[in-house]
Scaffold this active site. Structure first.
Site, mmCIF file in Angstrom:
data_model
loop_
_atom_site.group_PDB
_atom_site.id
_atom_site.type_symbol
_atom_site.label_atom_id
_atom_site.label_comp_id
_atom_site.label_asym_id
_atom_site.label_seq_id
_atom_site.Cartn_x
_atom_site.Cartn_y
_atom_site.Cartn_z
ATOM 1 N N ALA A 73 0.854 -1.185 0.000
ATOM 2 C CA ALA A 73 0.000 0.000 0.000
ATOM 3 C C ALA A 73 0.891 1.237 0.000
ATOM 4 O O ALA A 73 2.043 1.174 0.437
ATOM 5 C CB ALA A 73 -0.874 -0.015 1.246
ATOM 6 N N GLY B 231 0.560 -5.161 0.751
ATOM 7 C CA GLY B 231 -0.477 -5.173 -0.288
ATOM 8 C C GLY B 231 0.037 -5.723 -1.607
ATOM 9 O O GLY B 231 -0.745 -6.258 -2.410
ATOM 10 N N GLU C 15 -0.373 -9.258 -1.326
ATOM 11 C CA GLU C 15 -1.810 -9.553 -1.330
ATOM 12 C C GLU C 15 -2.373 -9.543 -2.752
ATOM 13 O O GLU C 15 -3.244 -10.337 -3.089
ATOM 14 C CB GLU C 15 -2.546 -8.546 -0.432
ATOM 15 C CG GLU C 15 -2.238 -8.795 1.050
ATOM 16 C CD GLU C 15 -2.810 -7.731 1.970
ATOM 17 O OE1 GLU C 15 -2.443 -6.560 1.792
ATOM 18 O OE2 GLU C 15 -3.619 -8.079 2.847
ATOM 19 N N GLU D 14 3.409 -5.664 7.407
ATOM 20 C CA GLU D 14 2.512 -4.646 7.982
ATOM 21 C C GLU D 14 2.698 -4.474 9.475
ATOM 22 O O GLU D 14 2.575 -3.359 10.005
ATOM 23 C CB GLU D 14 1.049 -5.012 7.687
ATOM 24 C CG GLU D 14 0.600 -4.787 6.254
ATOM 25 C CD GLU D 14 0.842 -5.960 5.333
ATOM 26 O OE1 GLU D 14 1.643 -6.847 5.701
ATOM 27 O OE2 GLU D 14 0.254 -6.002 4.251
HETATM 28 N N1 3HC Z 1 4.623 3.458 0.119
HETATM 29 C C1 3HC Z 1 5.137 4.651 -0.219
HETATM 30 N N2 3HC Z 1 6.451 4.874 -0.382
HETATM 31 C C2 3HC Z 1 7.271 3.831 -0.198
HETATM 32 C C3 3HC Z 1 6.818 2.553 0.161
HETATM 33 C C4 3HC Z 1 5.417 2.379 0.311
HETATM 34 N N3 3HC Z 1 4.878 1.190 0.628
HETATM 35 N N4 3HC Z 1 7.869 1.728 0.280
HETATM 36 C C5 3HC Z 1 8.959 2.464 0.012
HETATM 37 N N5 3HC Z 1 8.603 3.726 -0.272
HETATM 38 C C6 3HC Z 1 9.483 4.835 -0.659
HETATM 39 C C7 3HC Z 1 10.508 5.171 0.412
HETATM 40 O O1 3HC Z 1 9.979 6.077 1.351
HETATM 41 C C8 3HC Z 1 11.618 5.784 -0.423
HETATM 42 O O2 3HC Z 1 11.200 7.080 -0.752
HETATM 43 P P1 3HC Z 1 12.290 8.241 -0.978
HETATM 44 O O3 3HC Z 1 13.101 7.795 -2.136
HETATM 45 O O4 3HC Z 1 11.466 9.451 -1.189
HETATM 46 O O5 3HC Z 1 13.084 8.277 0.305
HETATM 47 C C9 3HC Z 1 11.573 4.965 -1.707
HETATM 48 O O6 3HC Z 1 10.268 4.370 -1.746
HETATM 49 C C10 3HC Z 1 12.599 3.849 -1.773
HETATM 50 O O7 3HC Z 1 12.512 3.092 -0.579
HETATM 51 P P2 3HC Z 1 13.823 2.563 0.168
HETATM 52 O O8 3HC Z 1 14.794 3.659 0.332
HETATM 53 O O9 3HC Z 1 13.371 1.825 1.377
HETATM 54 O O10 3HC Z 1 14.384 1.562 -0.950
HETATM 55 P P3 3HC Z 1 15.001 0.123 -0.800
HETATM 56 O O11 3HC Z 1 15.286 -0.327 -2.176
HETATM 57 O O12 3HC Z 1 16.069 0.122 0.229
HETATM 58 O O13 3HC Z 1 13.821 -0.809 -0.186
HETATM 59 C C11 3HC Z 1 11.619 -1.748 -0.003
HETATM 60 C C12 3HC Z 1 12.668 -1.057 -0.915
HETATM 61 C C13 3HC Z 1 12.135 -3.136 0.437
HETATM 62 C C14 3HC Z 1 10.368 -1.915 -0.802
HETATM 63 C C15 3HC Z 1 11.398 -0.888 1.258
HETATM 64 O O14 3HC Z 1 11.141 0.443 0.852
HETATM 65 C C16 3HC Z 1 10.253 -1.311 2.121
HETATM 66 O O15 3HC Z 1 10.407 -2.197 2.920
HETATM 67 N N6 3HC Z 1 9.082 -0.659 1.980
HETATM 68 C C17 3HC Z 1 7.965 -0.841 2.830
HETATM 69 C C18 3HC Z 1 7.229 -2.090 2.493
HETATM 70 C C19 3HC Z 1 6.013 -2.249 3.362
HETATM 71 O O16 3HC Z 1 6.063 -2.081 4.554
HETATM 72 N N7 3HC Z 1 4.874 -2.588 2.755
HETATM 73 C C20 3HC Z 1 3.653 -2.754 3.445
HETATM 74 C C21 3HC Z 1 2.881 -1.493 3.371
HETATM 75 S S1 3HC Z 1 1.403 -1.562 4.338
HETATM 76 C C22 3HC Z 1 0.306 -2.395 3.379
HETATM 77 O O17 3HC Z 1 0.651 -2.845 2.321
HETATM 78 C C23 3HC Z 1 -1.081 -2.501 3.909
HETATM 79 C C24 3HC Z 1 -1.902 -3.487 3.176
HETATM 80 O O18 3HC Z 1 -1.887 -4.724 3.826
HETATM 81 C C25 3HC Z 1 -3.341 -3.052 3.051
#
Ligand code: 3HC
Ligand code: NAI
Length: 725
Positions: free
Chosen positions: A87, A126, A129, A149
């Site tokens: 997400a 997501g 998912e 999450e």
């Molecule tokens: N939403 C919005 N922005 C995101 C994002 C997300 N889910 N994931 C990463 N970003 C952004 C970061 O803030 C960063 O932004 P910036 O360049 O402006 O600083 C950019 O993307 C790159 O991220 P990283 O610096 O972390 O890049 P890496 O290559 O080191 O890592 C990654 C990539 C493994 C995808 C890591 O960013 C990560 O773990 N992201 C979060 C993943 C996550 O937690 N997903 C679950 C979200 S909650 C959800 O999905 C709810 C659902 O169940 C309904």
């Protein structure tokens, strides 16, 4: 692999027959007919997060597939380096825009044509998912699949808690969702999360081949909602009960872990659609919680903190060989951190005996890991091959970076830097790990102040995530950029700090510890203070930390500062009294607590309480009682106020840098987002009112930060300062 896949996808997007999926944001999801397969490409840099336009685009693409008789299968791929990272975290806290992600996943699953997800890079939250709602999954080498999450205070809220256990069983699903860990393609195949592993570097071609294979074998859509992973009711019930018991022990006040267990129980006991509704209700509760806000703030704070102005303006210097001066607690830990990151390390010590001790310190760290089964002898031997020691500075002639970790004494450090100035090649970065000393003065003592930087590690240096990059006035921007690059290689959270006594973290520590000492002298016991601070979410209270680190360290610092201390400032002598008895904490078996027979968890000590009582009497204190909430209010107000001063003086760039420092170096509970975010969440006006109230008792200690006063007067909060770098 990633470049070639990404180039290919982009070249497809440039060809004809492209259909923008969304009128509002046509570039984010594209679908294109390739023979009889509809290729749906998510192209939302940097990580294909599922924002409203992407969600809409996915629904449009599936509608298009269902409505076009020539489509026989659908292939979902991500452009760039990832499938979908989840997400869009930036949307949380804003008004929801339809379609919701659960609706998107349901629509994908309901598609009348087989839908294949071809996963490379991250398929997280997501993103996974979406893949689980697809009918078939292929993951490529290097893929990272997970439901993280929980680390954001959430639970998988788009069917993840219902589909995952149906696909891979309750136990495996719970383990994935409660840890938030990422699994690779092979493990995903073994657990049944995906159907096959792709080996080529061409995600599109191999994904298309899979789709064509499904068409050729007349494979039907295969919906995860009907998968049999929960068929063994007894085993599932047992897995849920075990996870619940374990989570109750470990969750420490976190909301989402237990809710994840409840959702899996709902998956077991309720029909799929009712389970989804249950999941949705739990998800929304988490999404609106302060814990989610704190954890999402933490996620962005640690990424934003890496973006110092110097990293934009200058290029890091190359780093291969690194020198470490001093093989004590810090030198050895720093050496291990460097070796673990693949650097060649040369340690310099005063004499052969000290060098042997330094080497033994390094080996001890590895032996500890071997004893815990986290490392084998070969890995240690490989690391130690890159390690050498010397007593002559000449061994540092080729070093690209030298990190000094000798005694905390300006004269000793100046002598070391004079040697470095003599032997190091031009362009070598010369760093100090000093905790408190004036790095500007140290830099000015040699002929190349532009190369001198503070790299302040935290103990144990190979474990603690925080690295303060301390920026003296005359340092070159590329040297600062090199510090940030080093942090990345060491997998540390780097925070830019200015030069002052204690930089960001230790300067704050001195103030909130003083607040704790005042509470102790005024009537709270150290044990109550520790408990209140732990209950707030810190892993340890301040007196447990002192006992762990050694009371003598702070004692030495207090003695050093005695001459410059304001004679009117309140000074609590209890810690000194303990040190004068040789009670330095765990290492001496006694400190604020007693550690019997080498125990690591201490017991309250009535003799310590007697010493505290005597000190209270000596200082003429009228005893008061504090409840735990009052203790936390004072402790946090002191921390927040000093954090504000640090931002006000430009020592920290933004409040978020203070938050990252406290979370990664001082155990501040992540779900509260750091002290500055926490202050915003309780209201800065309330924090200011507290400080003013406490100032009535001790106006010298409790002086409201001008920054807090200014923000409150203009109706703003710390978050309003986080945009500016
Ligand atoms: N939403 C919005 N922005 C995101 C994002 C997300 N889910 N994931 C990463 N970003 C952004 C970061 O803030 C960063 O932004 P910036 O360049 O402006 O600083 C950019 O993307 C790159 O991220 P990283 O610096 O972390 O890049 P890496 O290559 O080191 O890592 C990654 C990539 C493994 C995808 C890591 O960013 C990560 O773990 N992201 C979060 C993943 C996550 O937690 N997903 C679950 C979200 S909650 C959800 O999905 C709810 C659902 O169940 C309904
Ligand atoms: P330590 O006393 O454990 O180690 C210092 C080492 O430096 C000793 O092995 C000593 O032999 C060596 N040394 C002294 N003078 C030397 C010289 N001229 N040349 C070569 N080696 C010399 O000290 P510790 O705790 O490792 O601290 C080192 C530095 O790191 C200090 O500046 C301290 O303030 C800082 N620091 C300490 C932290 C901690 O938690 N211990 C945390 C962060 C920084």
């Amino acid at each position: 692999m990633q470049t070639s896949h990404s180039e290919k996808i982009h070249s497809i997007l440039e060809t004809a027959f492209m259909t923008p999926s969304s009128a509002t944001d046509p570039a984010l999801v594209q679908h294109q007919l390739r023979g009889n397969v509809l290729v749906v490409t998510i192209d939302h840099a940097p990580v294909n997060a599922l924002n409203a336009a992407v969600r809409r685009g996915l629904i449009d693409a599936i509608e298009a597939a269902d409505g076009n008789a020539s489509v026989r299968a659908v292939l979902i791929v991500g452009a760039g380096r990832n499938f979908i990272a989840g997400a869009d975290i930036r949307e949380f806290g804003k008004p929801a825009v339809p379609p919701s992600l659960p609706d998107v996943c349901n629509r994908i699953e309901a598609c009348s044509k087989p839908v294949v997800a071809a996963i490379h890079g991250a398929a997280l939250g997501g993103g996974l998912e979406v893949a689980l709602a697809s009918h078939y999954r292929i993951a490529f080498e290097g893929a990272k699949l997970g439901l993280p999450e929980v680390q954001l205070g959430l639970l998988p809220g788009a069917g993840g808690t219902q589909r995952t256990p149906r696909l891979i069983g309750a136990q495996a699903a719970l383990s994935l969702m409660l840890s938030g860990r990422h699994v690779g393609a092979q493990e995903a195949l073994r657990t049944g999360l995906v159907d096959r592993v792709g080996h080529s570097d061409d995600v599109l071609t191999e994904g298309l081949a899979y789709a064509h294979e499904l068409i050729a074998t007349r494979a039907a859509p295969r919906r995860t909602r009907s998968a049999p992973g929960l068929a063994d009711k007894e085993a599932s019930t047992a897995a849920i009960a075990a996870a619940r018991a374990d989570t109750q022990k470990k969750a420490r006040g976190l909301l989402s872990p237990l809710k994840i267990v409840d959702c899996v129980e709902a998956a077991l006991n309720l029909p799929f659609d009712e389970g989804l509704q249950f999941e949705r209700a739990q998800f929304l509760e988490c999404r609106e919680s302060p814990q989610r806000a704190g954890l999402v703030h933490a996620f962005f704070a640690e990424r934003e903190a890496q973006k110092a102005p110097e990293t934009r303006d200058a290029r890091a210097r190359a780093l291969h060989a690194v020198g470490v001066i001093g093989g004590g607690t810090m030198g050895a830990g720093i050496a291990v951190a460097l070796l673990d990151a693949g650097f060649i390390v040369t340690m310099i010590e005063r004499d052969d005996a000290s060098l042997a001790r330094g080497r033994a310190h390094v080996e001890k760290v590895y032996d500890g890991l071997i004893a815990k089964g986290r490392l084998n002898d070969e890995a240690k031997a490989r690391a130690m091959q890159r390690f050498s020691g010397d007593t002559s500075y000449d061994a540092l002639a080729d070093a690209d970076l030298v990190i000094e970790a000798v005694f905390e004494d300006m004269a000793v450090k100046k002598a070391v830097f004079a040697e470095l100035d003599r032997v190091c090649k031009q362009g070598a970065v010369l760093a100090t790990n000093t905790s408190y000393l004036d790095i500007d003065e140290l830099a000015a003592s040699i002929s190349r102040p532009q190369d001198v930087l503070g790299l302040h590690f935290f103990s144990p240096a190979n474990i603690m995530k925080l690295l303060e990059i301390v920026v003296p006035a005359r340092v070159a921007a590329e040297v600062v950029a090199t510090g940030f690059e080093l942090a990345k290689k060491l997998k540390k959270v780097a925070v830019r700090a200015g030069v002052c006594d204690g930089f960001i973290g230790n300067r704050m520590l001195a103030v909130y510890r003083a607040a704790a000492d005042h509470l102790m002298e005024d009537g709270a016991s150290p044990y109550q203070i520790d408990r209140a601070v732990r209950d707030f979410g810190f892993p340890m209270g301040p007196y447990q930390v002192i006992d762990l680190a050694g009371g003598d360290i702070g004692w030495a610092a207090r003695k050093r500062r005695a001459a410059s201390r304001d004679p009117n400032a309140r000074y609590v002598r209890i810690g000194d009294e303990l040190c004068e008895r040789g009670w330095f904490g765990q290492k001496t078996g006694r400190g604020f607590y007693r550690y019997e027979d080498g125990a690591r968890i201490g017991k309250p000590d009535s003799e310590v309480e007697a010493i505290i009582d005597a000190e209270r009497a000596r200082a003429g204190i009228t005893l008061r009682t504090f409840d735990d909430a009052q203790i936390v209010r004072r402790y946090l107000a002191a921390m927040i106020n000093e954090g504000a001063n640090i931002v006000h003086e430009g020592i920290a760039l933004r409040p978020l840098d203070v938050d990252a420092t406290l979370m990664h170096g001082f155990g501040f509970p992540r779900h509260r987002g750091g002290p500055m975010h926490y202050a915003d969440s309780v209201g800065l006006d309330r924090v200011l009112a507290d400080i003013r109230e406490f100032a009535q008792e001790d106006p010298l200690f409790w002086r409201a930060s001008p920054l807090i006063e200014r923000l409150v007067a203009s109706g703003k909060n710390f978050a309003s300062l986080n945009q500016a770098a």
